[in-house]
Design a protein around this motif. Structure first.
Motif, PDB file in Angstrom:
ATOM      1  N   GLY A   1       0.809  -1.213   0.000  1.00 58.08           N
ATOM      2  CA  GLY A   1       0.000   0.000   0.000  1.00 58.08           C
ATOM      3  C   GLY A   1       0.841   1.260   0.000  1.00 58.08           C
TER       4      GLY A   1
ATOM      5  N   THR B   1      -2.608   5.207  -6.106  1.00 59.15           N
ATOM      6  CA  THR B   1      -3.972   5.172  -5.567  1.00 59.15           C
ATOM      7  C   THR B   1      -4.539   6.579  -5.420  1.00 59.15           C
ATOM      8  OG1 THR B   1      -3.370   3.164  -4.346  1.00 59.15           O
ATOM      9  CG2 THR B   1      -5.379   4.309  -3.683  1.00 59.15           C
TER      10      THR B   1
ATOM     11  N   PHE C   1       0.090  -0.162 -12.220  1.00 58.21           N
ATOM     12  CA  PHE C   1      -1.119  -0.173 -11.396  1.00 58.21           C
ATOM     13  C   PHE C   1      -2.137   0.846 -11.906  1.00 58.21           C
ATOM     14  CE2 PHE C   1      -3.314   1.627  -7.633  1.00 58.21           C
ATOM     15  CZ  PHE C   1      -4.063   0.519  -7.273  1.00 58.21           C
TER      16      PHE C   1
ATOM     17  N   PHE D   1      -8.240  -4.507  -4.374  1.00 60.63           N
ATOM     18  CA  PHE D   1      -7.388  -3.568  -3.649  1.00 60.63           C
ATOM     19  C   PHE D   1      -8.145  -2.949  -2.476  1.00 60.63           C
ATOM     20  CE2 PHE D   1      -4.624   0.188  -3.263  1.00 60.63           C
ATOM     21  CZ  PHE D   1      -3.390  -0.447  -3.281  1.00 60.63           C
TER      22      PHE D   1
ATOM     23  N   TYR E   1      -7.485  -3.200   1.774  1.00 61.63           N
ATOM     24  CA  TYR E   1      -7.540  -2.066   2.697  1.00 61.63           C
ATOM     25  C   TYR E   1      -8.589  -2.295   3.783  1.00 61.63           C
ATOM     26  CZ  TYR E   1      -4.383   1.180   0.316  1.00 61.63           C
ATOM     27  OH  TYR E   1      -3.273   1.796  -0.193  1.00 61.63           O
TER      28      TYR E   1
END
Length: 1541
Positions: free
Chosen positions: A924, A931, A1302, A1353, A1357
């Protein structure tokens, strides 16, 4: 030494106390200050220290006391309630096992009596329910044993160590099975409840035999043996008389031998708590030795013991079934039928009046009635036994859990011993009452139980016949015997937060006899201590003249090797005055607290469980500078050291709330620079090590290596007077408190960390809760960031595995952990590769914790231990700090993860699931910028209604610009752009917030984004509610939110692109930065000159255009030029003209050198005159440094050379024939004898001492081997810089590749989610369509379409968030326990009985003595009040000011303050004048007990002195009498330590 206060002179007189001296010497007062002029008498008193515990946060302290009181009551109620419910539930189960027993059935529709007989299926159901009640704790024991044996690797047992506990546990299990399945069902429940006190026979016998000890000098042992014998008799009497005598007429007890057999076998389970190795009986000593080894091999043994116990209990159950007459085979075949729907037969008994009976006859006779029976089936509850099992399991575990909690937080007396002692009596009373009510009304408690289910009640009115029943008196004898056998539970050990293994002998609890198991399994303090008896003997041996006579310290003599020794080690560099004062305030608080505890021990004889030894060491980096800036000038202390000197006294004044003058420090020259030693008011030592970077390596990591090797290597490992065993014990109890130079904390914060160290022997480091302080938006952001990091991340690491980083600003390290293999030695590794500079020097505290974790040590986090640190207040400083932290954090975590297999094998607290958790977090962190970028793209689409590609282009443009600037431009330009983009992104995040709200309204609360957003918000709010003192941090959450792009995208990019920059980045002074730039420019110029000015670089085509590339300064012979070049093909130089020859610079340099020479001559003459005056006054011997030689000077190879010489003026002629005064001789300097800095006026006129020869040799060898300054040549620096650039490029390339892949994958999936998607099953949108032609309504449900990768993903989390939230709740419970065990309730200990007074002395004594040691109170003038500005008394302000100016001396030590304040209390206690003014220090019960305890100590010391004197006189009979009497120590000089011996 006693001190008397003379009111007429405001002074103290010291006189010899005939009983015992107070300390080793009379107290010294600070020298009297000369009175000020009358026009200058006005004073400035220090403000009150708002952080002191007694004066601040009163509401918080009162809340804690109220919460502690509530905890007392709640724990008492829970333990009593659950123990009673557990017992009566078990008896309800066993009441259903008696074959042939009948009980009335509640049936309200009919008045006829109905009886129910227990069927076979009913017995099968309840028998298995009891078996499962026993089985669950054993399964938990098996799981615990497997986990500890696999992860923690305890020692494996040999055959004897395995067979002995196996034998006792098997006997215990057999007895428990017979007792439960045969004895309890055969008696009514009241008697069955009483039998719970009859299972203590073997503990009673072992306790009596163990009491008969070798060399027992305790005169009361005969009385104790007699009481043990009585308890044994009572147990035997109950086991034999009850079944064979009192119950011989009871037909239900057809096998009376089962009771003594089963009860005796049950008592075998608690054997190890009642054997002592000091017993005269050999078998007891053998068992005690086996018990000592069983403690360390238990979990390997119990893997097999727990399985064996399950099988044995199952076999005993079958045997018991056979004994009562049932077929065990039916209990297996009928299992499914017993737990399924079934019916019971009720026998209805009716009466019919015969024909012809007169109607007016009131009561028909038996002959006139006809009795008939009807068999009526009715359905029973198939889940009754399951409900009973669940209740029994839950309340038994709750009882065990609460009992363990009560013992951990030291409330055992009221909340553990008392309720468990009441368990059986309360159960008896409850069952008597229930049976009485049931006999009056068959349908009583019909809502609680099914109509057919109840206990087996005694016949008749048992409540009235209770005292007449002989069995009741037998039970009272059994109850008294168990109370004596378990008397140790009323005198528990004082260990706070003790481990479960230290509280109870066996793992977990007994699921059937929970209350008896808890009191008999609670470990005795004496037997727990004697496991270390042999070690204590070796440690405590004292050398005597006759070596055949050996004396050992008892447990009460306070084994000093095991006393915690806290050494605060602070690293300082460029802290400002405010930060220094904050740190020194913490040091003075520790000094105060330690002195209070020492006084409590020495003066009142109270062995405080929290006592510790303490000293402070400060390692000051780069503490010297060249005088006047000249390279050839001598070195003096720098400006930061000069700031430190007044900061020390300011901090002392703030803490003690009175102006305090600290004595001048002792100055010691050292091979690494110098040392200043201060003696603080509490008699602890503060040592400041001044490091000269020309002599020793500077920076924080090398300072840490310096104090580790000095304090642990030289001062501990190198001691020849200690054995290896003693060194190991001392290392286990020595703790280094790592501090930064700006930290602010309370003494209790350190005590909380020490508690963790005492609790966990393999704990290598522990950190507290760090609170950033300062002003400005950056500090506000860090408040929320630190809060979330500690609430969720650190708490999760603590609970799931180990904390990965114990910050160096406030952490406690165990010496044994640091001295372990591959820790201290590895920590001194000099960086040789590029990654070493990142991992080793940029995050030294994280690397040290990584080394500890890899060696198997644990690192923990205490949320109750608070510390304040100054946080970066500027944007650039914050980014530079995180520029160091981010790469070093990733490097150390990757190092740990890459070697996870070895780490899991070596560290029992790190498991594979924890490694997976860290892998997820690392992924992460790496994909965090991608992200955030995708979040911004989606937010732009939702907020501004643009398409995906437009949003992508808008967001990628500034990001690419920032990446290019970070790659090509200097850090200053990068920070400017980062700051600008942060502001822009903050405005964008406001729009994102609106977009999120709109998306939640559009998609609904069940959409993934909505659930995730709500979950995060709820977790933050709940976390803040569980941290009420930190709830205000939640207010900064909005600032944290709007800076997410800056902190999680731009900051990561900035940190990785500047990976090659290994400078510190913070606290760098402008002078240091300028000096570094000049050195770099000089090296660059030299390198360019060596290459003939040839430009080399991949980007040389940008020279002259982009700042920072090329050379725009022209040649050495030209100036004013601008040059442009293109890949070295051509060069265009404009505005070139020759440099004018100017000799101004050379002339100015010559003038500067002459001025320096002149100033040195003048200074030398002034010093010579000053020395002459001192010699005339006869005071040169005390003020001259050269003549003041400390104790260490005798070990030096050569005597010190005086460095102040007085020269007579002489005249000489120069070459021109002109005569002038001769130049004074240069003083010969030796850095280990007379360094120049030692004469600095800012260091005051303290004495000078010298290192011993051994320490000097140590420092020279240590510096030579490890800490020589890194004098890297230009080629090596260039090579390292090139390697750092290569490392930067490779890391940035990998980072960019991962994020690019990603982002591309998720963006393409988002564009094509109509083809490749996953339908979210929740929160669908319903569309209704009315078809008129078909006259029907069509319902269509549309679900959200999610791309699989994005959902995966988000799922990761979500898992992390759930784990962190659960771990946070568990950690808060541990923190609550930690706080509660440190909170005391004063009025709870104010009773007049002796035990309560002792507890009051232990809990409240520290606070009371702390008040008596206040310097402020001791320096107040009692007749007119304080001069501190009391608002209630302003009439004599001028009088107070002048009186304060005329005081002869001030009390500057806390010992002196204690003497004065305590003497006031003694005088107040002796006087009975009613008109005397009441003092603010009016005695309370604790102070009165202090005085009583002081008298006891004086009396004991007097007797000890007399005995010692008589012994000396007896030894001196004969020819040696006179000499020995003459050399004997004066008995009046005895100390409290002599009394203890």
């Amino acid at each position: 030494m006693a001190t008397l206060y003379r009111a007429d002179s405001d002074e103290y007189e010291s006189e010899v106390d005939e009983d015992v001296p107070f300390g080793s010497a009379s107290e010294k007062k600070s020298p009297a200050e000369p009175p000020l002029e009358n026009w200058d008498v006005f004073q400035k008193n220090p403000p009150q220290d708002e952080s002191l515990e007694e004066e601040s946060q009163r509401l918080y302290q009162y809340s804690l006391k109220g919460l502690k009181l509530l905890t007392y009551v709640a724990a008492f109620a829970v333990i009593l309630g659950t123990s009673v419910i557990s017992k009566v539930t078990l008896l309800l189960m066993t009441s259903q096992l008696d074959p042939g027993s009948k009980r009335p059935l509640c049936f309200e529709q009919s008045t006829r009596k109905r009886d129910v007989e227990i069927s076979l299926h009913e017995r099968i159901q309840w028998t298995w329910a009891i078996f499962f009640c026993f089985l669950i704790p054993e399964i938990l024991t098996l799981y615990r044993s497997l986990r500890i044996a696999y992860f923690k690797g305890p020692r494996k047992p040999n055959f004897i160590q395995f067979a002995v506990p196996m034998f006792f546990e098997v006997c215990h299990t057999i007895g428990l099975g017979l007792f439960t399945f045969t004895v309890l069902p055969s008696v009514h429940v009241v008697k069955a409840s009483m039998l719970g006190n009859a299972v203590c026979l073997l503990p009673a016998v072992l306790s009596m035999i163990s009491r008969y000890r070798i060399n027992n000098t305790n005169k009361s042992w005969l009385i104790l043996m007699f009481l043990d014998l009585i308890s044994v008799i009572f147990q035997i009497f109950g086991l034999l008389v009850w079944p064979f005598v009192l119950s011989k007429n009871d037909s239900s007890i057809d096998k009376p031998w089962l009771l003594p057999l089963s009860a005796t076998l049950i008592s075998f389970g608690w054997w190890e708590n009642y054997v002592s190795k000091h017993s005269k009986v050999g078998i007891i000593r053998t068992l005690a030795e086996i018990r000592k080894n069983v403690v360390v091999t238990r979990y390997h043994s119990y893997i097999y013991i727990s399985i064996t116990k399950m099988l044995v209990f199952l076999a005993t159950m079958c045997l018991s079934v056979w004994i009562i007459g049932d077929d065990p085979y039916d209990y297996f075949n009928g299992f499914n039928a017993a737990f399924g729907p079934r019916f019971l037969n009720a026998t209805e008994i009716g009466q019919t009046i015969a024909q012809g009976v007169l109607q007016d006859q009131a009561t028909p006779s038996i002959s006139q009635t006809i009795i008939h029976q009807n068999i009526l089936p009715f359905e029973v509850d198939p889940n009754a036994a399951i409900n009973g099992f669940l209740i029994q399991f839950c309340v038994a575990y709750a009882c065990y859990f609460t009992a363990r909690f009560a013992c951990k937080i030291c409330i055992q007396g009221f909340s553990f011993s008392f309720p468990l002692s009441l368990s059986v009596p309360v159960s008896v009373a409850f069952l008597v009452g229930m049976c009485g009510l049931r006999s009056e009304n068959v349908c009583f408690a019909k809502n609680m139980f099914p109509g057919y289910l109840f206990w087996t009640c005694p016949k008749g009115d048992f409540a009235k016949d209770f005292l007449d029943d002989q069995s009741s008196w037998v039970w009272i004898l059994l109850l008294l015997s168990q109370t004596w056998i378990t008397i140790h539970i009323w005198y528990p050990s004082k260990d706070r937060l003790a481990r479960t293994d230290a509280l109870f002998c066996r793992p977990l609890y007994n699921g059937l006899l929970t209350d008896q198991d808890l009191v008999l399994n609670r470990k005795q303090t004496d037997f727990k201590k004697e496991d270390d008896f042999e070690t204590n003997k070796k440690v405590a041996r004292k050398p005597e003249e006759n070596d055949n006579i050996m004396t050992y310290e008892t447990d009460e003599s306070f084994d000093m090797d095991k006393v915690p020794k806290i050494i605060a080690c602070a690293t300082m560099w460029h802290e400002n005055s405010e930060e220094m004062v904050a740190m020194f305030k913490s040091v003075f608080r520790m000094d105060w607290d330690q002195n209070v505890r020492r006084k409590q021990r020495e003066y009142f004889g109270v062995l405080d469980a929290g006592y510790y030894e303490y000293e402070t060491h400060i390692f000051f980096d780069d503490a010297f500078k060249a005088k006047d800036g000249s390279p050839t000038a001598p070195f003096v202390i720098n400006d930061f050291v000069r700031l430190m000197m007044p900061a020390i006294e300011e901090a002392a004044s703030l803490v003690h709330e009175v102006n305090v003058n600290i004595a001048s420090p002792k100055k010691i020259p050292t091979p690494y620079g110098g040392r200043l030693e201060f003696l603080l008011p509490g008699k602890t030592k503060l040592t400041v090590h001044l490091k000269d970077k020309q002599k020793i390596r500077h920076r924080k990591r090398w300072s840490q290596c310096m104090y580790m090797y000095y304090l642990l290597g030289f001062k501990l490992a190198d001691r020849d007077d200690l054995s290896a065993e003693r060194k190991d014990i001392i290392a286990q109890n020595t703790f280094l408190l790592a501090l930064d130079g700006d930290i602010d904390f309370q003494a209790n914060a350190v005590e909380l960390l020490v508690d963790l160290m005492k609790k966990t022997p393999n704990l290598g480091a522990a950190c507290g809760r760090i609170h950033p302080i300062g002003t400005g938006p950056m500090v506000w952001y860090q408040k929320f960031e630190y809060a979330i990091g500690h609430w969720l991340q650190k708490a999760t690491e603590h609970m799931v595995g180990c904390v990965l980083c114990s910050p160096g600003c406030f952490s406690l390290f165990r010496a044994a952990g640091l001295m372990d293999v591959n820790v201290m030695k590895t920590y001194t590794t000099e960086p040789s590769e590029a990654r070493h500079y990142v991992q080793y020097d940029q995050g030294e505290d994280r690397w040290l914790c990584t080394l500890l974790l890899q060696q198997g040590w644990r690192v923990e986090y205490s949320a109750a231990s608070d510390a304040l640190t100054h946080a970066p207040e500027g944007f650039n400083e914050f980014y530079n700090q995180r520029r160091r932290w981010v790469p070093s954090t990733m490097a150390n975590i990757l190092d740990l993860l890459m070697s996870y297999r070895q780490t899991i094998r070596d560290n029992p607290d790190i498991s594979f699931p924890y490694v997976c958790y860290q892998f997820i977090l690392m992924g992460g962190s790496i994909l965090g910028p991608g992200t955030i970028f995708l979040m911004l793209v989606g937010a732009f689409v939702a907020a501004f209604k643009v398409d995906n590609f437009t949003s992508f282009y808008i967001n990628v443009a500034p990001l690419l610009l920032f990446i290019l600037v970070c790659y090509f431009c200097k850090a200053k330009i990068q920070l400017m752009l980062a700051q600008l983009l942060s502001v822009i992104y903050a405005l964008v995040m406001v729009a994102v917030l609106i977009a999120l709200i709109l998306q939640v309204l559009e998609d609904g609360l069940l959409a993934p984004s909505s659930i995730f957003l709500v979950a995060i918000t709820v977790s933050f709010v709940v976390s803040a509610l569980l941290h009420p003192l930190e709830f205000s941090c939640l207010l900064h959450g909005l600032l944290y939110y709007i800076t997410i792009p800056s902190m999680y995208m731009l900051l990561i990019i900035y940190s990785l692109f500047n990976l090659n920059d290994v400078t510190w980045g913070t606290r760098e002074t402008p002078q240091a930065i300028q000096q570094q730039k000049l050195e770099e420019q000089a090296e660059a110029a030299q390198a360019a000159q060596g290459k003939g000015g040839k430009k080399n670089g991949k980007l040389s085509f940008l020279s002259g255009i982009v700042p920072g590339f090329g050379n725009s300064q022209g040649t050495d012979d030209s100036e004013g030029s601008f040059e442009f070049s293109c890949a070295g093909l051509f060069k265009l130089m404009c505005c070139v003209h020759a440099k004018p020859k100017d000799d101004t610079a050379a002339l100015m340099l010559k003038i500067h050198e002459d001025v320096l020479k002149t100033s040195r001559k003048v200074e030398h003459i002034e010093k010579s005159l000053a020395v002459t005056q001192e010699m005339r006054r006869g005071s040169f011997s005390t003020s001259s440094v050269g003549s003041t030689v400390g104790r260490g000077s005798k070990d030096l190879e050569s005597p010190p050379t005086p460095f102040i010489q007085i020269l007579s003026p002489q005249m000489e002629e120069d070459e021109d024939g002109q005569s002038h005064e001769e130049k004074p001789e240069e003083i010969e300097r030796d850095d280990l004898m007379n360094p120049y800095w030692i004469e600095d006026k800012d260091l005051k006129k303290g004495p000078v001492d010298f290192l011993s020869k051994a320490e000097t040799t140590f420092w020279k060898k240590f510096i030579k081997k490890y800490l020589l300054p890194l004098n890297e040549d230009r080629e090596k620096k260039k090579k390292i810089q090139g390697e750092l650039l290569d490392l930067r490029n490779s890391v940035v390339g990998a980072f960019f590749m991962f994020n690019a892949v990603f982002v591309t994958a998720l963006f393409l999936l988002q564009l094509n989610k109509d083809k490749l998607f996953f339908e979210w099953p929740l929160g669908g949108t319903h569309n209704f369509t009315y078809k008129a032609a078909e006259d029907e309504i069509e319902l269509e449900t549309a679900y959200l379409q999610l791309e699989p990768l994005g959902l995966l993903f988000v799922g990761f989390y979500a898992i992390v968030l759930v784990v962190q939230f659960i771990a946070m709740i568990c950690h808060r419970w541990g923190t609550f326990s930690h706080i509660m065990c440190h909170t005391s309730i004063g009025f709870f200990s104010m009773s007049t009985d002796g035990l309560a007074k002792e507890n009051a002395m232990e809990k409240e004594g520290v606070k009371v003595i702390r008040k008596l040691m206040k310097l402020k109170t001791a320096n107040e003038d009692s007749p007119t009040g304080s001069v501190s500005g009391n608002k209630t008394d302003r009439r004599k302000t001028i009088v107070d000011v002048f009186k304060q100016n005329q005081r002869k001396a001030r009390i500057s030590t806390m010992d002196g303050a204690f003497k004065k304040n305590f003497s006031k209390l003694e005088q107040q206690n002796r006087t009975s004048d009613k008109g005397r003014r009441k003092s603010t220090l009016a005695p309370n019960p604790v102070i009165e007990h202090l005085m009583t305890r002081r008298k006891t100590v004086l009396f004991n010391n007097r007797n000890s002195a007399v005995e010692r004197r008589n012994s000396q006189m007896m030894d001196g009979f004969g020819g040696r009498r006179g000499s020995q009497m003459g050399n004997a120590r004066d008995p009046r000089r005895s100390t409290f330590g002599d009394t203890l011996v």
